[in-house]
Design a protein around this motif. Structure first.
Motif, PDB file in Angstrom:
ATOM      1  N   PHE A   1       0.545  17.164  -9.356  1.00  0.00           N
ATOM      2  CA  PHE A   1      -0.103  17.436 -10.638  1.00  0.00           C
ATOM      3  C   PHE A   1      -1.583  17.095 -10.517  1.00  0.00           C
ATOM      4  CE2 PHE A   1      -1.688  15.694 -14.673  1.00  0.00           C
ATOM      5  CZ  PHE A   1      -1.577  16.818 -15.467  1.00  0.00           C
ATOM      6  N   PHE A   2      -2.426  17.951 -11.111  1.00  0.00           N
ATOM      7  CA  PHE A   2      -3.871  17.755 -11.033  1.00  0.00           C
ATOM      8  C   PHE A   2      -4.470  17.921 -12.424  1.00  0.00           C
ATOM      9  CE2 PHE A   2      -8.103  17.826  -9.401  1.00  0.00           C
ATOM     10  CZ  PHE A   2      -8.793  18.756 -10.169  1.00  0.00           C
ATOM     11  N   ALA A   3      -5.391  17.010 -12.789  1.00  0.00           N
ATOM     12  CA  ALA A   3      -6.092  17.103 -14.080  1.00  0.00           C
ATOM     13  C   ALA A   3      -7.507  16.570 -13.908  1.00  0.00           C
ATOM     14  CB  ALA A   3      -5.360  16.316 -15.158  1.00  0.00           C
ATOM     15  N   GLU A   4      -8.465  17.215 -14.609  1.00  0.00           N
ATOM     16  CA  GLU A   4      -9.862  16.785 -14.527  1.00  0.00           C
ATOM     17  C   GLU A   4     -10.537  16.989 -15.878  1.00  0.00           C
ATOM     18  OE1 GLU A   4     -12.780  17.355 -11.021  1.00  0.00           O
ATOM     19  OE2 GLU A   4     -13.240  18.984 -12.422  1.00  0.00           O
ATOM     20  N   TYR A   5     -11.356  16.009 -16.234  1.00  0.00           N
ATOM     21  CA  TYR A   5     -12.152  16.082 -17.459  1.00  0.00           C
ATOM     22  C   TYR A   5     -13.612  15.937 -17.063  1.00  0.00           C
ATOM     23  CZ  TYR A   5     -14.401  14.536 -21.763  1.00  0.00           C
ATOM     24  OH  TYR A   5     -15.250  14.401 -22.825  1.00  0.00           O
ATOM     25  N   GLY A   6     -14.473  16.866 -17.565  1.00  0.00           N
ATOM     26  CA  GLY A   6     -15.869  16.841 -17.169  1.00  0.00           C
ATOM     27  C   GLY A   6     -16.809  17.156 -18.321  1.00  0.00           C
ATOM     28  N   LYS A   7     -18.047  16.668 -18.190  1.00  0.00           N
ATOM     29  CA  LYS A   7     -19.110  16.955 -19.158  1.00  0.00           C
ATOM     30  C   LYS A   7     -20.367  17.241 -18.363  1.00  0.00           C
ATOM     31  CE  LYS A   7     -19.427  14.633 -22.980  1.00  0.00           C
ATOM     32  NZ  LYS A   7     -18.896  15.620 -23.932  1.00  0.00           N
ATOM     33  N   GLN A   8     -21.238  18.086 -18.942  1.00  0.00           N
ATOM     34  CA  GLN A   8     -22.453  18.498 -18.239  1.00  0.00           C
ATOM     35  C   GLN A   8     -23.615  18.525 -19.214  1.00  0.00           C
ATOM     36  OE1 GLN A   8     -22.143  22.295 -16.382  1.00  0.00           O
ATOM     37  NE2 GLN A   8     -24.113  22.158 -15.341  1.00  0.00           N
ATOM     38  N   GLY A   9     -24.802  18.193 -18.698  1.00  0.00           N
ATOM     39  CA  GLY A   9     -26.000  18.233 -19.528  1.00  0.00           C
ATOM     40  C   GLY A   9     -27.236  18.347 -18.664  1.00  0.00           C
ATOM     41  N   GLN A  10     -28.318  18.827 -19.279  1.00  0.00           N
ATOM     42  CA  GLN A  10     -29.563  18.961 -18.538  1.00  0.00           C
ATOM     43  C   GLN A  10     -30.126  17.601 -18.149  1.00  0.00           C
ATOM     44  OE1 GLN A  10     -31.153  21.724 -17.416  1.00  0.00           O
ATOM     45  NE2 GLN A  10     -29.321  22.858 -18.055  1.00  0.00           N
TER      46      GLN A  10
ATOM     47  N   LEU B   1      -7.623  13.242 -11.937  1.00  0.00           N
ATOM     48  CA  LEU B   1      -6.397  12.496 -11.654  1.00  0.00           C
ATOM     49  C   LEU B   1      -5.453  13.391 -10.870  1.00  0.00           C
ATOM     50  CD1 LEU B   1      -4.424  10.138 -13.939  1.00  0.00           C
ATOM     51  CD2 LEU B   1      -3.227  12.103 -12.961  1.00  0.00           C
ATOM     52  N   THR B   2      -4.914  12.842  -9.779  1.00  0.00           N
ATOM     53  CA  THR B   2      -3.951  13.558  -8.955  1.00  0.00           C
ATOM     54  C   THR B   2      -2.699  12.697  -8.832  1.00  0.00           C
ATOM     55  OG1 THR B   2      -5.746  14.593  -7.704  1.00  0.00           O
ATOM     56  CG2 THR B   2      -3.545  14.678  -6.742  1.00  0.00           C
ATOM     57  N   ALA B   3      -1.549  13.252  -9.151  1.00  0.00           N
ATOM     58  CA  ALA B   3      -0.304  12.483  -9.124  1.00  0.00           C
ATOM     59  C   ALA B   3       0.775  13.261  -8.381  1.00  0.00           C
ATOM     60  CB  ALA B   3       0.160  12.161 -10.542  1.00  0.00           C
ATOM     61  N   PRO B   4       1.455  12.609  -7.438  1.00  0.00           N
ATOM     62  CA  PRO B   4       2.555  13.302  -6.752  1.00  0.00           C
ATOM     63  C   PRO B   4       3.772  13.418  -7.664  1.00  0.00           C
ATOM     64  CG  PRO B   4       2.411  11.024  -5.996  1.00  0.00           C
ATOM     65  CD  PRO B   4       1.239  11.247  -6.909  1.00  0.00           C
ATOM     66  N   ILE B   5       4.362  14.589  -7.702  1.00  0.00           N
ATOM     67  CA  ILE B   5       5.580  14.807  -8.473  1.00  0.00           C
ATOM     68  C   ILE B   5       6.803  14.733  -7.565  1.00  0.00           C
ATOM     69  CG2 ILE B   5       6.830  16.431  -9.950  1.00  0.00           C
ATOM     70  CD1 ILE B   5       4.134  17.537 -10.834  1.00  0.00           C
ATOM     71  N   TYR B   6       6.738  15.440  -6.443  1.00  0.00           N
ATOM     72  CA  TYR B   6       7.819  15.427  -5.467  1.00  0.00           C
ATOM     73  C   TYR B   6       7.193  15.627  -4.091  1.00  0.00           C
ATOM     74  CZ  TYR B   6      11.885  16.899  -2.742  1.00  0.00           C
ATOM     75  OH  TYR B   6      12.839  17.001  -1.777  1.00  0.00           O
ATOM     76  N   THR B   7       7.541  14.752  -3.135  1.00  0.00           N
ATOM     77  CA  THR B   7       6.914  14.809  -1.804  1.00  0.00           C
ATOM     78  C   THR B   7       7.909  15.134  -0.703  1.00  0.00           C
ATOM     79  OG1 THR B   7       7.199  12.433  -1.436  1.00  0.00           O
ATOM     80  CG2 THR B   7       5.155  13.147  -2.508  1.00  0.00           C
ATOM     81  N   GLY B   8       9.116  15.501  -1.052  1.00  0.00           N
ATOM     82  CA  GLY B   8      10.089  15.839  -0.023  1.00  0.00           C
ATOM     83  C   GLY B   8      10.564  14.652   0.795  1.00  0.00           C
TER      84      GLY B   8
ATOM     85  N   GLN C   1       0.818  -1.198   0.000  1.00  0.00           N
ATOM     86  CA  GLN C   1       0.000   0.000   0.000  1.00  0.00           C
ATOM     87  C   GLN C   1       0.862   1.262   0.000  1.00  0.00           C
ATOM     88  OE1 GLN C   1      -3.244   0.327  -0.333  1.00  0.00           O
ATOM     89  NE2 GLN C   1      -3.620  -1.882  -0.411  1.00  0.00           N
ATOM     90  N   ALA C   2       1.963   1.230   0.743  1.00  0.00           N
ATOM     91  CA  ALA C   2       2.854   2.398   0.767  1.00  0.00           C
ATOM     92  C   ALA C   2       3.459   2.644  -0.616  1.00  0.00           C
ATOM     93  CB  ALA C   2       3.952   2.181   1.805  1.00  0.00           C
ATOM     94  N   ARG C   3       3.768   1.577  -1.338  1.00  0.00           N
ATOM     95  CA  ARG C   3       4.299   1.738  -2.686  1.00  0.00           C
ATOM     96  C   ARG C   3       3.238   2.265  -3.653  1.00  0.00           C
ATOM     97  NH1 ARG C   3       7.536  -4.044  -2.892  1.00  0.00           N
ATOM     98  NH2 ARG C   3       9.429  -3.348  -1.787  1.00  0.00           N
ATOM     99  N   LEU C   4       1.986   1.841  -3.449  1.00  0.00           N
ATOM    100  CA  LEU C   4       0.907   2.296  -4.331  1.00  0.00           C
ATOM    101  C   LEU C   4       0.651   3.785  -4.215  1.00  0.00           C
ATOM    102  CD1 LEU C   4      -1.719  -0.603  -4.049  1.00  0.00           C
ATOM    103  CD2 LEU C   4      -0.246  -0.044  -5.993  1.00  0.00           C
ATOM    104  N   ASP C   5       1.065   4.397  -3.079  1.00  0.00           N
ATOM    105  CA  ASP C   5       0.862   5.839  -2.916  1.00  0.00           C
ATOM    106  C   ASP C   5       1.669   6.644  -3.920  1.00  0.00           C
ATOM    107  OD1 ASP C   5      -0.901   5.426  -0.879  1.00  0.00           O
ATOM    108  OD2 ASP C   5       0.551   5.737   0.728  1.00  0.00           O
ATOM    109  N   ARG C   6       2.651   6.015  -4.558  1.00  0.00           N
ATOM    110  CA  ARG C   6       3.409   6.710  -5.601  1.00  0.00           C
ATOM    111  C   ARG C   6       2.594   6.860  -6.886  1.00  0.00           C
ATOM    112  NH1 ARG C   6       9.092   6.753  -4.866  1.00  0.00           N
ATOM    113  NH2 ARG C   6       9.826   5.561  -3.063  1.00  0.00           N
ATOM    114  N   TRP C   7       1.594   6.008  -7.044  1.00  0.00           N
ATOM    115  CA  TRP C   7       0.798   6.020  -8.272  1.00  0.00           C
ATOM    116  C   TRP C   7      -0.258   7.130  -8.224  1.00  0.00           C
ATOM    117  CZ3 TRP C   7       1.375   2.541 -12.418  1.00  0.00           C
ATOM    118  CH2 TRP C   7       2.360   1.561 -12.211  1.00  0.00           C
TER     119      TRP C   7
END
Length: 476
Positions: free
Chosen positions: A297-306, A117-124, A70-76
């Protein structure tokens, strides 16, 4: 022809080291219906296989392996999918009129689907510290398992050797009672023939009664030791068992300096403290990372409709950016970021922000200080532990050497007591002593035989004890 004493000692040592201990002296228990015969190695394996503590510790290793994963998966990257429905209650306040088209728009109302999608680039160093911490926890539990195994091994060996001691004494006591019965009959025959006195018969009766008492005691002690052994291997206490003799390894221990070096390398309690230091260093690394800049890094894709059916007909919305967080000084948090939104494939909006929280209670200085103090404490404990281990190895080495010398001494004492018994018998035949001297000499022979048995098993125990303090678990 009488065998020289030194030759006797030599062959007795060969029997102790090469052959099963007391193979010549121990006699069968006399129970032909015993359903189960156990060796020392079988008892050790049964104890290991049925120990609840060992099973729990072994199973816990699996959970710690999962924590490492689980600790290794936090890199993903972390992916989030969401679907929401928005309903505007006050249409007049939230809608707006487009004078060019004459239409009224209600922004945000309807269904919205988004994938982010949220991805760590550098965590110190935070993520690597968490992985190191999980590994240290796994190693600590693995060392605990080895410690439990070694302690259980010593308990089984000690109990098994005790049972062998009591069985050997029981065999001598059985022989003692048999000979006492014969001596009583001879005394009664001499008295009837007018060649003895009533006191001789009384003395033999007292000797026989005492021998029978000691036989009962040795039988009870043997059964108690067997029950203790059955308890360790988790078998019914009323199970009838027979145990085999043991063989002490033929190879003698190395020199003390080499044994100390071996013990310092093998002992898991040294490894345990070192693992705790590693865990504290990993924790300190995580704490210190809170003051270093971390980029995400942060990215989001969205769509909206009535409605759900017209979501695909609406425009796409894409948002992407980078954020940074760090603590310029204790009890403060600074955040900054830049985002860009794209709407209708041509419309862009750039968003930049910078915020600083003061006295927000985010200080980890106390935790850092506690970790540093704990590391220093464990370093000092490690030094003391090494000295303690050196002391334990030195004492165990001396005890096994003493028991080896005691074995030779008890062999000589048995030779002397047997010789004295023969002399007292001859003197009594010549009328040069009292019959009590013969009985006392016979008692000394029995005591010498029992003492020799104990010396032999004591040597076996001290050899096992030396292996234990060295961090080994042989004889399996």
């Amino acid at each position: 022809m009488k065998i020289p004493t030194k030759l006797k000692i030599y062959w007795l040592s060969v029997i102790l080291i090469v052959s099963p201990i007391m193979a010549a002296l121990a006699k069968p228990d006399g129970n032909e219906n015993t359903p189960l015969t156990l060796s020392l190695s079988e008892c050790i394996e049964r104890a290991f296989a049925t120990s609840a503590d060992l099973e729990y510790s072994k199973n816990t290793l699996s959970s710690h392996q999962e924590r490492i994963r689980q600790a290794r998966l936090d890199r993903w990257p972390t992916t989030t999918m969401s679907l929401s429905k928005n309903k505007i209650i006050d249409v007049e306040d939230f809608s707006y009129y487009d004078p060019q088209t004459g239409q009224v728009f209600i922004p945000g109302e309807g269904y919205e689907f988004a994938v982010s999608l949220t991805a760590p680039i550098y965590t110190g160093g935070r993520l690597s510290g968490e992985i190191d911490q999980a590994r240290a926890a796994y190693m600590s539990n693995s060392i605990d398992y080895k410690t439990l195994e070694r302690n259980l091994w010593m308990d089984v060996v000690a109990t098994y050797v005790t049972a062998l001691e009591q069985r050997a004494e029981k065999s001598v006591r059985i022989e003692q009672v048999a000979k006492a019965v014969e001596s009583l009959k001879l005394a009664e025959t001499r008295l009837a023939a007018g060649q003895g006195i009533r006191y001789d018969v009384m003395l033999e009766k007292a000797y026989l009664a005492d021998a029978r008492l000691e036989l009962v005691k040795s039988e009870n002690a043997y059964q108690d030791a067997l029950r203790s052994l059955l308890l360790l291997i988790h078998e019914p206490l009323d199970l009838e068992v027979s145990i085999e003799n043991i063989s002490v390894p033929e190879q003698k221990p190395a020199g003390l300096e080499m044994l100390i070096q071996q013990g310092l390398e093998n002992r898991e309690d040294i490894q345990k403290i070192q693992t705790e230091i590693n865990a504290l260093n990993a924790s300190l690394k995580i704490l210190e990372s809170s003051r270093k800049p971390t980029f995400e890094f942060f990215a989001e894709y969205g769509k909206q409709g009535q409605s759900l059916s017209d979501i695909n007909n609406d425009d796409n919305r894409v948002t992407a950016g980078i954020s940074v967080h760090f603590s310029p000084f204790w009890n403060s948090t600074m955040s900054a970021g830049t985002y860009r939104d794209r709407i209708n494939s041509n419309d862009y909006m750039q968003r930049n922000y910078l915020s600083l929280n003061l006295m927000d209670g985010s200080s980890r200085l106390a935790d850092v200080m506690e970790s540093e103090f704990a590391i220093r404490k464990n370093e000092l404990l490690l030094v003391d532990l090494k000295h303690q281990i050196i002391l334990e190895i030195s004492e165990a080495f001396e005890r096994q050497h003493e028991s080896e010398i005691a074995l030779e001494a008890k062999t000589l004492q048995l030779d002397a007591s047997e010789e004295n018994f023969a002399i007292e018998q001859k003197r009594n035949e010549l009328g040069l002593n009292q019959y009590k001297d013969v009985v006392d000499a016979r008692t000394d022979v029995i005591s010498a035989r029992i003492n020799l048995n104990y010396a032999m098993y004591r040597y076996a125990y001290d050899r096992a004890r030396l292996e234990y303090v060295l961090g080994n678990t042989p004889w399996r």
